[in-house]
Design an enzyme around this catalytic site. Structure first.
Site, mmCIF file in Angstrom:
data_model
loop_
_atom_site.group_PDB
_atom_site.id
_atom_site.type_symbol
_atom_site.label_atom_id
_atom_site.label_comp_id
_atom_site.label_asym_id
_atom_site.label_seq_id
_atom_site.Cartn_x
_atom_site.Cartn_y
_atom_site.Cartn_z
ATOM 1 N N GLU A 118 0.288 -1.515 0.285
ATOM 2 C CA GLU A 118 0.034 0.352 0.071
ATOM 3 C C GLU A 118 0.956 1.014 -0.251
ATOM 4 O O GLU A 118 2.078 1.159 0.594
ATOM 5 C CB GLU A 118 -0.926 -0.341 1.301
ATOM 6 C CG GLU A 118 -2.065 -0.822 0.910
ATOM 7 C CD GLU A 118 -2.688 -0.896 2.229
ATOM 8 O OE1 GLU A 118 -3.080 -0.049 3.761
ATOM 9 O OE2 GLU A 118 -3.454 -1.726 2.229
ATOM 10 N N GLU A 185 -8.124 2.196 -4.541
ATOM 11 C CA GLU A 185 -9.916 1.311 -4.221
ATOM 12 C C GLU A 185 -10.516 2.703 -3.591
ATOM 13 O O GLU A 185 -9.312 3.925 -2.487
ATOM 14 C CB GLU A 185 -8.554 1.116 -2.820
ATOM 15 C CG GLU A 185 -10.100 0.101 -1.470
ATOM 16 C CD GLU A 185 -9.832 -0.075 -0.292
ATOM 17 O OE1 GLU A 185 -9.351 -1.065 -0.447
ATOM 18 O OE2 GLU A 185 -10.365 -0.463 0.815
HETATM 19 O O1 KIV Z 1 -6.464 -6.930 1.662
HETATM 20 C C1 KIV Z 1 -7.442 -6.681 0.776
HETATM 21 O O2 KIV Z 1 -8.224 -7.962 -0.205
HETATM 22 C C2 KIV Z 1 -7.247 -5.302 -0.639
HETATM 23 C C3 KIV Z 1 -8.156 -5.736 -1.429
HETATM 24 C C4 KIV Z 1 -9.115 -4.767 -0.550
HETATM 25 C C5 KIV Z 1 -7.636 -4.646 -2.828
HETATM 26 O O3 KIV Z 1 -6.141 -5.560 -0.198
#
Ligand code: KIV
Length: 277
Positions: A118, A185
């Protein structure tokens, strides 16, 4: 029929041909098998497992060991989908060495094809280092749940011109750093559409509208197995939770009433053998 595993160039071809990429999360062997059989292109072993499988209140506490435990189960159940392991909070921020080492564990021990992490421009140097070490990286911008506190909660991102511009710059920096794909997201559709058009790598949306290169949802949200909360962007395709509770109630009732196990579930022994006991 044996299908060959999805590769990064298959995903790039889809982007170039304007065909949508499908991604679903999975955290265990049977789910991975079902997602694979459904022909979904990519499986994300998301750190969302912390909430939907392990019962944490956020993704922050999830550890490398927990992620690897689940990733191994998923890759054992996958023959077709391209599997991406999600790097948990603090597994890539402390040092470049730790980031490469942890990304490497997802590949060597977890058996997956790529990792996801991220962040925007501020993590581009980490993406570059992991990619340089030979590990494909999927980036994740917009609402980044691991740092939701810094974003003042789980809110739509990029709603004003300045933050939208920052997200566009982040996406471009991550592409330049070598990311092969970007998850976006909770951002407005118009912004997701613009980023998708401006990048040569595919984008995957979750709460980012229909113009992304593909879509991802959390498995437990999609099949109705997580009832704590349901974000606006989720479509529940089936409500498995109540169906499973009904089946378990039937089992309880049949055991209590002596109806289960029936003759057909019971092993037999010949009379002669019984007499010899
Ligand atoms: O952890 C997860 O499932 C994610 C998705 C929502 C993209 O990062």
């Amino acid at each position: 029929m044996e299908r060959k595993k999805v590769t990064i160039s298959d995903l790039m071809d889809k982007k170039e041909q304007g065909r949508k990429i499908t991604m679903m999360t999975a955290y265990d062997y049977p789910t991975a098998q079902m997602v694979d059989q459904a022909g979904i292109d990519t499986i994300l072993v998301g750190d969302s497992l912390g909430m939907v499988v392990l019962g944490y209140s956020s993704t922050v506490p999830v550890s490398m060991e927990e992620m690897l435990h689940h990733t191994k189960a998923v890759t054992r159940g996958t023959t077709y989908a391209f599997v991406i392991g999600d790097m948990p909070f603090m597994s890539y921020q402390i040092s470049i060495e730790a980031a490469i080492e942890n990304a490497g564990r997802f590949i060597k021990e977890g058996g997956c094809e790529a990792v996801k992490l991220e962040g925007g421009t501020e993590v581009a140097h980490i993406v570059k280092a992991i990619v340089t070490a030979g590990i494909p990286v999927c980036a994740h911008i917009g609402l980044t749940p691991q740092t939701a506190t810094m974003l003042s909660g789980f809110k739509v991102q990029g709603k004003d011109a300045e933050s939208a511009r920052n997200l566009i710059n982040s996406a471009k920096d991550l592409e330049k750093a070598g990311a092969f794909m970007i998850v976006m997201e909770c951002i407005p559709n118009i912004l997701a559409s613009r980023i998708t058009k401006e990048l040569s790598i595919p984008t995957i949306g979750i709460g980012a509208g229909k113009d992304c290169g593909g879509q991802v949802l959390v498995y437990h949200d999609t099949v109705g197995l997580f009832e704590r909360f349901t974000p606006k962007f989720v479509k529940q395709y089936i409500k498995l939770g109540p169906m499973i509770i009904d089946a378990l109630k039937d089992y309880k009732k049949e055991v209590e009433e002596g109806k289960f196990p029936g003759e057909e579930h019971t092993f037999k022994m010949s009379k002669e053998e019984v007499e010899k006991i």
